[in-house]
Design a protein around this motif. Structure first.
Motif, mmCIF file in Angstrom:
data_model
loop_
_atom_site.group_PDB
_atom_site.id
_atom_site.type_symbol
_atom_site.label_atom_id
_atom_site.label_comp_id
_atom_site.label_asym_id
_atom_site.label_seq_id
_atom_site.Cartn_x
_atom_site.Cartn_y
_atom_site.Cartn_z
ATOM 1 N N GLU A 139 0.942 -1.017 0.117
ATOM 2 C CA GLU A 139 -0.193 -0.166 0.314
ATOM 3 C C GLU A 139 0.701 1.471 0.125
ATOM 4 O OE1 GLU A 139 -2.546 -0.455 2.675
ATOM 5 O OE2 GLU A 139 -4.095 -1.970 2.835
ATOM 6 N N TYR A 140 2.109 0.893 0.806
ATOM 7 C CA TYR A 140 3.148 2.477 0.657
ATOM 8 C C TYR A 140 3.014 3.216 -0.617
ATOM 9 C CZ TYR A 140 7.452 4.645 1.638
ATOM 10 O OH TYR A 140 8.530 5.058 1.411
ATOM 11 N N HIS A 141 3.789 1.622 -1.566
ATOM 12 C CA HIS A 141 4.337 1.372 -2.608
ATOM 13 C C HIS A 141 3.129 1.987 -3.987
ATOM 14 C CE1 HIS A 141 8.789 1.114 -1.470
ATOM 15 N NE2 HIS A 141 8.164 -0.330 -1.482
ATOM 16 N N ALA A 142 2.153 1.804 -3.613
ATOM 17 C CA ALA A 142 0.779 1.835 -4.677
ATOM 18 C C ALA A 142 0.302 3.032 -4.152
ATOM 19 C CB ALA A 142 -0.091 1.331 -4.205
ATOM 20 N N ALA A 143 0.004 3.567 -2.912
ATOM 21 C CA ALA A 143 0.732 5.019 -3.149
ATOM 22 C C ALA A 143 1.366 6.188 -3.662
ATOM 23 C CB ALA A 143 -0.207 5.971 -1.471
ATOM 24 N N ARG A 144 2.472 6.455 -3.194
ATOM 25 C CA ARG A 144 3.135 6.693 -3.662
ATOM 26 C C ARG A 144 3.595 7.215 -6.014
ATOM 27 N NH1 ARG A 144 9.287 6.339 -2.837
ATOM 28 N NH2 ARG A 144 9.504 8.611 -2.751
ATOM 29 N N ILE A 145 3.372 5.430 -6.223
ATOM 30 C CA ILE A 145 3.222 5.094 -7.656
ATOM 31 C C ILE A 145 1.640 5.828 -8.157
ATOM 32 C CG2 ILE A 145 2.679 3.565 -9.274
ATOM 33 C CD1 ILE A 145 4.188 1.775 -7.380
ATOM 34 N N ALA A 146 0.764 6.432 -7.221
ATOM 35 C CA ALA A 146 -0.757 6.865 -7.945
ATOM 36 C C ALA A 146 0.300 8.608 -7.711
ATOM 37 C CB ALA A 146 -2.094 6.793 -6.789
ATOM 38 N N GLU A 147 0.369 8.717 -7.041
ATOM 39 C CA GLU A 147 1.619 10.445 -7.155
ATOM 40 C C GLU A 147 2.171 10.718 -7.970
ATOM 41 O OE1 GLU A 147 2.350 10.835 -3.134
ATOM 42 O OE2 GLU A 147 0.505 11.271 -2.329
ATOM 43 N N GLN A 148 3.057 10.089 -8.343
ATOM 44 C CA GLN A 148 4.298 10.057 -9.161
ATOM 45 C C GLN A 148 4.467 9.864 -10.727
ATOM 46 O OE1 GLN A 148 7.361 9.447 -6.419
ATOM 47 N NE2 GLN A 148 6.791 10.098 -4.985
ATOM 48 N N SER A 149 3.555 9.395 -10.616
ATOM 49 C CA SER A 149 3.531 8.342 -11.793
ATOM 50 C C SER A 149 1.967 8.572 -12.859
ATOM 51 C CB SER A 149 3.694 7.062 -11.959
ATOM 52 O OG SER A 149 2.378 6.309 -11.764
ATOM 53 N N ALA A 150 2.685 8.033 -14.136
ATOM 54 C CA ALA A 150 0.949 8.547 -15.527
ATOM 55 C C ALA A 150 -0.132 7.817 -15.240
ATOM 56 C CB ALA A 150 1.361 8.479 -16.542
ATOM 57 N N TYR A 151 0.218 6.295 -14.238
ATOM 58 C CA TYR A 151 -0.732 5.828 -14.139
ATOM 59 C C TYR A 151 -2.186 6.176 -13.394
ATOM 60 C CZ TYR A 151 3.151 2.180 -16.274
ATOM 61 O OH TYR A 151 3.529 1.675 -16.708
ATOM 62 N N ASP A 152 -3.453 6.170 -14.469
ATOM 63 C CA ASP A 152 -4.279 7.265 -13.413
ATOM 64 C C ASP A 152 -5.428 6.175 -12.881
ATOM 65 O OD1 ASP A 152 -6.914 6.520 -16.268
ATOM 66 O OD2 ASP A 152 -5.258 5.191 -15.416
ATOM 67 N N GLU A 153 -5.015 5.301 -12.397
ATOM 68 C CA GLU A 153 -5.380 3.673 -11.781
ATOM 69 C C GLU A 153 -3.887 2.576 -10.874
ATOM 70 O OE1 GLU A 153 -9.170 0.968 -11.305
ATOM 71 O OE2 GLU A 153 -8.420 0.844 -12.423
ATOM 72 N N VAL A 154 -4.173 2.923 -9.747
ATOM 73 C CA VAL A 154 -3.066 1.894 -8.980
ATOM 74 C C VAL A 154 -4.014 0.928 -7.950
ATOM 75 C CG1 VAL A 154 -0.697 2.036 -8.106
ATOM 76 C CG2 VAL A 154 -1.386 3.258 -9.127
ATOM 77 N N GLU A 155 -3.523 -0.298 -7.924
ATOM 78 C CA GLU A 155 -4.510 -0.700 -6.907
ATOM 79 C C GLU A 155 -3.826 -1.900 -6.534
ATOM 80 O OE1 GLU A 155 -7.145 -1.327 -6.279
ATOM 81 O OE2 GLU A 155 -8.236 0.747 -7.363
ATOM 82 N N THR A 156 -3.668 -2.401 -5.328
ATOM 83 C CA THR A 156 -2.773 -4.003 -4.364
ATOM 84 C C THR A 156 -4.049 -5.143 -4.978
ATOM 85 O OG1 THR A 156 -3.906 -2.923 -2.364
ATOM 86 C CG2 THR A 156 -1.553 -2.189 -3.398
ATOM 87 N N CYS A 157 -3.231 -6.283 -4.786
ATOM 88 C CA CYS A 157 -4.003 -8.015 -4.726
ATOM 89 C C CYS A 157 -2.673 -8.360 -4.492
ATOM 90 C CB CYS A 157 -4.509 -7.708 -6.120
ATOM 91 S SG CYS A 157 -3.123 -8.421 -7.548
#
Length: 260
Positions: A139-157
């Motif tokens: 969840e830590y990395h998913a939140a940072r990726i969502a803030e800092q990249s062009a991917y408009d959806e980041v989900e964890t599983c």
């Protein structure tokens, strides 16, 4: 003059051994410690690593768990095994909590599928039925990726807990998606279990490489050692017999994922 040794400790698999040795060779070339030891184990680090640990000769020994997040092995078995190392032992956090890992995950995702149009990113973790560390790290990395990249959806599983990797395909809103395994090296999970669960043969989801031998992971190992070196010089020890705890912040001044 104080002599320093570095132990890279992780589970032994076909791909893991080669990955650990690649990082060890790079670190030896950087000449910031006197010796680098690769210390793989299969299931019982106390028994399997005792002789190797007893043979280590250095004034200070930095031990780095080569894994994504804490487990019973890193919290209980490895600290117990490290009591067989002579000298001042400094136990580092698992590498998966490093903010550098966010960069590597973004890089792996972009290599597999650049976000040139609306694209979803699924971060696939191992998970645990009893401990929160893998979920917190993902969840830590998913939140940072969502803030800092062009991917408009980041989900964890996860493989071992909800939301499961089998369901993520149906939860993503974009037709284009990339799945990135939050695993240190290739394994049976990354090569078979995750691809099968994602139903990659149906198309629509590209699949990225795990962290592996990426050069920035070597940087993360060195950063973990330098952090403990500063603490050692300041006499603020992190004994190998104590439960490891987070002591770093990421580049934005935020704490890394909690470990308790």
């Amino acid at each position: 003059m104080t002599s320093d040794a570095l132990l890279l400790i992780g589970r032994r698999t076909t791909h893991a051994q080669a990955t650990f040795e690649t990082h060890a060779a790079r670190l030896e070339d950087r000449d910031f410690v006197d010796d680098v030891h690769v210390c793989p184990f299969e299931s019982e680090p106390i028994r399997e690593l005792r002789d190797q640990f007893e043979a280590v000769s250095a004034d200070r020994v930095f031990a780095v768990p080569m894994c994504v997040a804490h487990s019973y092995a890193t919290l209980d078995d490895l600290p117990a095994a490290l009591t067989h190392v002579s000298g001042d032992v400094r136990y580092c956090e698992p590498l998966g909590g490093s903010p550098v890992v966010t960069e590597v995950l973004r890089s792996r995702a972009t290599d597999a599928m650049p976000a040139t149009e609306p694209t979803s990113l699924a971060l696939v973790g191992f998970g645990s039925s009893s401990k929160p560390h893998h979920r917190q790290t993902a969840e830590y990395h998913a939140a940072r990726i969502a803030e800092q990249s062009a991917y408009d959806e980041v989900e964890t599983c996860y493989l071992l807990q909800n939301p499961t990797v089998e369901c993520v395909r149906y939860n993503l809103r974009n037709e284009r998606a990339v799945a990135v395994p939050l695993f240190f090296t290739r394994s049976e999970a990354t090569e078979r279990r995750i691809p099968e669960a994602l139903e990659l043969d149906r198309g629509g989801i590209e699949y990225a490489e795990p962290l592996g031998e990426h050069p920035r992971i070597t940087d993360a190992i060195r950063a973990a050692v330098e952090q403990q070196r500063v603490l050692a010089d300041g006499d603020a020890a992190t004994p190998a017999t104590a439960q490891p705890r987070p002591v770093a912040t990421d580049g934005d001044g935020r704490s890394p994922p909690p470990n308790n």
